[in-house]
Scaffold this active site. Structure first.
Site, PDB file in Angstrom:
ATOM      1  N   HIS A 134    -136.536 -89.969  43.932  1.00 13.81           N
ATOM      2  CA  HIS A 134    -135.903 -89.414  45.138  1.00 13.81           C
ATOM      3  C   HIS A 134    -135.504 -87.957  45.011  1.00 13.81           C
ATOM      4  CE1 HIS A 134    -135.250 -93.334  47.238  1.00 13.81           C
ATOM      5  NE2 HIS A 134    -135.236 -93.785  45.988  1.00 13.81           N
ATOM      6  N   THR A 194    -133.739 -88.577  55.861  1.00 11.30           N
ATOM      7  CA  THR A 194    -133.902 -89.710  56.769  1.00 11.30           C
ATOM      8  C   THR A 194    -133.077 -89.481  58.039  1.00 11.30           C
ATOM      9  OG1 THR A 194    -132.253 -90.816  55.403  1.00 11.30           O
ATOM     10  CG2 THR A 194    -134.536 -91.508  55.118  1.00 11.30           C
ATOM     11  N   LYS A 204    -129.056 -78.013  51.014  1.00 13.52           N
ATOM     12  CA  LYS A 204    -129.202 -78.409  52.424  1.00 13.52           C
ATOM     13  C   LYS A 204    -128.792 -77.277  53.374  1.00 13.52           C
ATOM     14  CE  LYS A 204    -128.284 -83.296  51.239  1.00 13.52           C
ATOM     15  NZ  LYS A 204    -129.447 -84.092  51.697  1.00 13.52           N
ATOM     16  N   LYS A 207    -124.980 -84.726  57.077  1.00  8.97           N
ATOM     17  CA  LYS A 207    -125.595 -85.124  55.819  1.00  8.97           C
ATOM     18  C   LYS A 207    -124.632 -84.721  54.720  1.00  8.97           C
ATOM     19  CE  LYS A 207    -129.098 -82.381  56.924  1.00  8.97           C
ATOM     20  NZ  LYS A 207    -130.367 -83.023  56.661  1.00  8.97           N
ATOM     21  N   ARG A 208    -124.881 -85.157  53.456  1.00  7.52           N
ATOM     22  CA  ARG A 208    -124.023 -84.688  52.379  1.00  7.52           C
ATOM     23  C   ARG A 208    -123.990 -83.160  52.366  1.00  7.52           C
ATOM     24  NH1 ARG A 208    -121.920 -88.719  48.686  1.00  7.52           N
ATOM     25  NH2 ARG A 208    -121.229 -86.941  47.472  1.00  7.52           N
ATOM     26  N   LYS A 268    -133.556 -90.266  62.220  1.00  4.57           N
ATOM     27  CA  LYS A 268    -132.555 -90.911  63.084  1.00  4.57           C
ATOM     28  C   LYS A 268    -132.273 -90.060  64.316  1.00  4.57           C
ATOM     29  CE  LYS A 268    -130.738 -92.826  58.829  1.00  4.57           C
ATOM     30  NZ  LYS A 268    -129.767 -92.611  57.730  1.00  4.57           N
TER      31      LYS A 268
HETATM   32  O1  NBX Z   1    -132.730 -89.943  48.952  1.00  4.66           O
HETATM   33  C1  NBX Z   1    -131.919 -88.800  48.803  1.00  4.66           C
HETATM   34  C2  NBX Z   1    -132.772 -87.557  48.959  1.00  4.66           C
HETATM   35  O2  NBX Z   1    -131.989 -86.405  48.727  1.00  4.66           O
HETATM   36  C3  NBX Z   1    -133.329 -87.561  50.365  1.00  4.66           C
HETATM   37  O3  NBX Z   1    -134.187 -86.463  50.541  1.00  4.66           O
HETATM   38  C4  NBX Z   1    -134.093 -88.853  50.609  1.00  4.66           C
HETATM   39  O4  NBX Z   1    -134.453 -88.959  51.958  1.00  4.66           O
HETATM   40  C5  NBX Z   1    -133.221 -90.053  50.269  1.00  4.66           C
HETATM   41  C6  NBX Z   1    -133.975 -91.356  50.390  1.00  4.66           C
HETATM   42  O5  NBX Z   1    -135.191 -91.286  49.736  1.00  4.66           O
HETATM   43  N1  NBX Z   1    -131.221 -88.863  47.542  1.00  4.66           N
HETATM   44  C7  NBX Z   1    -129.987 -89.370  47.487  1.00  4.66           C
HETATM   45  O6  NBX Z   1    -129.413 -89.770  48.492  1.00  4.66           O
HETATM   46  N2  NBX Z   1    -129.417 -89.450  46.251  1.00  4.66           N
HETATM   47  C8  NBX Z   1    -128.218 -89.999  46.006  1.00  4.66           C
HETATM   48  O7  NBX Z   1    -127.492 -90.425  46.893  1.00  4.66           O
HETATM   49  C9  NBX Z   1    -127.770 -90.100  44.589  1.00  4.66           C
HETATM   50  C10 NBX Z   1    -126.726 -90.946  44.288  1.00  4.66           C
HETATM   51  C11 NBX Z   1    -126.290 -91.056  42.972  1.00  4.66           C
HETATM   52  C12 NBX Z   1    -126.876 -90.292  41.985  1.00  4.66           C
HETATM   53  C13 NBX Z   1    -127.919 -89.440  42.284  1.00  4.66           C
HETATM   54  C14 NBX Z   1    -128.373 -89.337  43.597  1.00  4.66           C
HETATM   55  N3  NBX Z   1    -126.439 -90.390  40.693  1.00  4.66           N
END
Ligand code: NBX
Length: 831
Positions: A373, A673, A571, A565-566, A677
């Site tokens: 990811h 994502t 971003k 988003k985060r 939405k």
């Molecule tokens: O995963 C996200 C990506 O940044 C997005 O581009 C993608 O659409 C989405 C689904 O494939 N990654 C993400 O959300 N990562 C985390 O939340 C995360 C949580 C814990 C960690 C590392 C990353 N230790």
């Protein structure tokens, strides 16, 4: 809550109050549950009692289907997908389950006849926030689609007692509050105290001779903790299939327990219990950068070990011998967080089930598949060998052994290329030795995929180039998708109704490609009017919601320009801010110009230890305060930060957006994502060629998408040539004046230093090239404003965006996994 008279006694038999779908059955079921589960009668019930009764009434109807599904899967020995994920960001269950059961209308009428406020009951639910963002939410969308597509599956994860923190804003700063989501009970889960597995930590390994005089290894742990299963049913849309989400809670062990080590030490025994329970206590709130915390490694091993032990138990209960394990199960690793599963399955097969290395490896590497990811180097998981060895001594031996076999193969293929061997090793040897979890996941899996076409290309050509050279067939793309049940039907019922009426059917809810039927009506002025009315109604709702929570009043006629988003530098929420400051300066310079009013809406959490992200939140709120209170602006532009963006609050945002901000630096956002939405709800996108934006633009047509900025290739080239952000600052007078305005103290009550860390970073380093894309972004935003003036045309673009979103259903994504990666078949359960 209005409390009307009790209805007359209802004449239904007992059975149907649990399973019946009629209004009468729902009403009686609700009253029974209020009485027998909550121990309340109507007149004294709190809103929470009413919610609980509604939840149990809904759950009753799911349980019957669940038992049927489990029986069917067991007797057919169905091949099962196990989705291993440290996060499942489910969102509230009640409304979603009513939609999937197909009883929203009946339930609404039933509530009405009981004199209850149905929307208030739905709003009462506290969401299980067991995830950080996109990755956790993707797992939840996939669970919905797996059930809807009738694919036998189990989601395995952790039942965190505290999920992602609740965000409040105080004096413009983010303040984190703990998320005590289980406080009032969780009606959706069923504890399984008898499904319990021991999980080992620490200690040492030793060799011994077994009864056949073979040398074997045994792990003598220093600590044993139990994992107990908590099951949540996941119902598909309009089908009889109900799959299982099994989350593990850590408890003090029963076997390795107090008597042995704490004889006469009652205090010590209680202490051991508390320590055991910390393992599933709290979700780590950092998304990207890896912290390398011991408790996190313990969490990962905890849920992985329980899940693999559970799968082995199921294998024995259904099929029998372990030889067919890889035929019965396929395991999808959601990022590297569960990649210890590779070593754990090897350990269990060899040490507990007598297999030799070759047989165990043959099974193991056919079971696992891994989804990546992120490409961000700081987000790639590694664990120091010393910590790994201290916690998981047996697994370190197994990792070394996997590495030895693997690197021997690499050496044979690439004679003399020791540099390559060093890069591909499961152990990083530069500096402190570390285990590379991504390399373990790639070596241990038979398929590896990225989450959007561009991302999957970059996975092959950059991050895992060496591995792609070695195993080209192992690499795949599966572009992400989201579930239209939650993000359209639940979040935006007005739009869902309008689409069904226009298309003459609601088939699009299970077959999102059918949205194409809207295209035939894209020029229809009658539809335009209704489409516009639906959007305005959602904007009014959101405006009321935001007014209530933040005090900021938005004009529903303004462009609702949303970035949710985060909060992360890649971003680029600060690029959005620079545009806001530009609009502000323009109005100040020529107050009488004809400008399209805009509401800039932000939402998102910052990792608690990510200083720069928290400073961005402060700056958003600081800019909001000045602009919203400037009489000269007179509400022409407004800025608002929605506190505590989560699944539930997001459901207010998507339907109301006109413009969706997807402005990450190209090459950094794996997929995104939220982009899907928003677009599904009729927002147009302003975005870079990053992640799934590329494919969204391909689908909706470039004339219906506001593109700006460098491509990933151009970013790479620019960086190789040497990026000097200060030159942009010096050369572009407007950019300079926007940054200078931040430094002037205007947004910080005269404090010229507060935002310096942010502005200095932009001018001197700017790792995500905000300044390089600034000019293109402003120009593109000017196009957006011009386009919005032509309401007819905008509405047409909005309709076409929705009509062409079929590809971005998680149903399509799951079909691709099932066909190309998992090789699983649907097992339909009749209704
Ligand atoms: O995963 C996200 C990506 O940044 C997005 O581009 C993608 O659409 C989405 C689904 O494939 N990654 C993400 O959300 N990562 C985390 O939340 C995360 C949580 C814990 C960690 C590392 C990353 N230790």
């Amino acid at each position: 809550m209005s409390m009307a008279q009790s209805p007359e006694p209802l004449d239904v038999d007992r059975e149907s109050t649990r399973t019946g779908m009629s209004k009468t059955a729902l009403k009686q079921g609700f009253l029974d549950n209020l009485f027998y589960i909550q121990g309340r009668f109507r007149e004294v019930a709190t809103p929470h009692d009413l919610y609980m009764a509604a939840a149990y009434t809904t759950r009753d109807r799911i349980l019957e289907r669940w038992i049927k599904s489990a029986q069917h899967y067991k007797s057919n020995q169905s091949r099962t997908v196990c989705y291993l994920s440290a996060e499942f960001l489910l969102g509230p269950h009640l409304a979603n389950n009513l939609v999937n059961l197909g009883i929203v209308e009946t339930a609404t009428e039933a509530a009405h006849e009981l004199g209850l406020d149905f929307d208030a009951i739905i709003a009462e639910e506290e969401e299980p926030g067991l995830g950080n963002g996109g990755l956790g939410r993707l797992a939840a969308c996939f669970m919905d689609s797996l059930s809807t597509l009738q694919i036998p599956s189990i989601g395995y994860g952790i039942r965190y007692e505290f999920g992602i923190f609740d965000q409040t804003i105080e004096d413009g700063w983010q303040v984190e509050k703990s998320d005590n989501w289980l406080r009032n009970g969780n009606p959706w889960e069923i504890p399984r105290p008898k499904i319990r597995f021991p999980v080992f930590y620490g200690g040492y390994t030793e060799q011994y001779r077994d009864h056949d005089d073979r040398t074997r290894t045994r792990w003598v742990p220093a600590q044993i903790i139990d994992g107990v299963a908590y099951d949540t049913p996941i119902l598909g849309y309009g089908v009889g299939n109900v799959n299982l989400l099994r989350l593990w809670k850590a408890e003090a062990s029963e076997s390795f327990d107090f008597q042995a080590f704490n004889v006469g030490n009652y205090y010590g025994a209680v202490h051991a219990k508390i320590e055991a329970e910390t393992i599933s206590k709290v979700l780590y709130p950092n998304d990207e950068p890896e912290a390398g915390k011991e408790l996190r490694l313990k969490q990962q091993f905890f849920f992985v070990s329980c899940s693999i032990q559970d799968m082995i138990r199921l294998q024995f209960n259904t099929v029998g011998p372990l030889d067919s394990f890889a035929e019965k199960f396929v395991v999808q690793l959601n990022d590297t967080h569960p990649s210890l599963a590779v070593a754990e399955l090897m350990r269990l097969l060899m040490d507990e089930h007598d297999m030799d290395w070759d047989r165990a490896w043959d099974i193991t590497h056919r079971v696992f598949c891994y989804t990546n990811h992120t490409l961000l180097p700081e987000a790639l998981e590694t664990w120091s060998v010393s910590l790994f060895e201290r916690l998981l001594p047996r697994h370190l031996e197994i990792v070394y052994e996997i590495n030895r076999h693997f690197l021997d193969e690499v050496r044979i293929r690439f004679l003399g290329d020791e540099e390559r061997v060093r890069r591909m090793s499961l152990i990083a040897e530069d500096g402190e030795r570390r285990v590379r979890m991504a390399n373990l996941a790639v070596v241990g899996s038979r398929a590896v995929n990225g989450v959007a076409a561009l991302h999957s290309e970059l996975v092959k050509t950059t991050l895992f180039k060496d591995f792609h050279d070695f195993w080209p067939d192992r690499f795949h793309n599966v572009t992400n998708g989201v579930t239209p049940r939650r993000f359209m039907v639940v979040a935006n019922p007005r739009l869902a109704r309008l689409i069904s009426e226009t298309c003459g059917s609601d088939d699009w809810i299970r077959d999102l490609g059918r949205l194409r039927d809207l295209e035939a009506h894209a020029m229809d002025s009658g539809l335009h009017e209704r489409w516009h009315a639906v959007k305005i109604a959602a904007k009014r709702d959101l405006a009321a919601w935001l007014k209530h929570r933040t005090g900021v009043l938005l004009d529903p006629e303004a462009i609702f320009d949303v970035q949710a988003k985060r909060i992360h530098e890649y971003k680029r929420q600060h690029l959005n801010l620079l545009h806001i400051i530009r609009c502000y300066q323009r109005i100040k310079q020529s107050p009488n110009q004809d400008m399209v009013p805009r509401a800039f809406i932000f939402g998102g959490k910052a990792a608690p230890g990510y200083f720069m992200a928290k400073l961005i939140i402060k700056l958003i709120n600081a800019v909001a305060e000045v602009i919203n209170n400037d009489p000269q602006i007179n509400g022409f532009i407004r800025v608002v930060f929605m506190p505590d963006f989560n699944v539930k609050n997001g459901q207010h945002l998507y339907p109301a957006a006109n413009l969706s901000e997807q402005i990450s630096l190209a090459g950094k956002e794996a997929s995104g994502t939220g982009n899907m939405k928003f677009s599904m709800n009729g927002a147009l996108t302003i975005g870079t060629l990053d992640g799934a934006n590329v494919e969204i633009r391909e689908e909706v047509g470039k004339e219906n998408f506001f593109l700006f900025g460098m491509s990933a290739d151009e970013v790479g080239q620019h960086q190789r040539e040497g990026y000097r952000p200060w030159e942009y600052y010096a050369r572009d007078a407007e950019l300079k004046s926007d940054i200078d305005l931040i430094n002037s103290g205007l947004f910080s009550h005269g404090d010229t230093q507060l935002f310096r860390p942010l502005t200095d970073r932009l001018v001197n380093q700017d790792p995500f090239m905000v300044l390089a894309d600034y000019r293109a972004y402003i120009a593109c935003q000017d196009h957006v404003a011009e386009a919005y003036r032509d309401h007819q045309h905008w509405t047409r673009m909005s309709i076409l965006n929705v009509a062409r979103m079929g590809k971005f259903s998680s149903d399509r994504a799951i079909r691709e996994y099932a066909e190309h990666i998992w090789r699983t078949e649907p097992h339909p359960i009749g209704l």
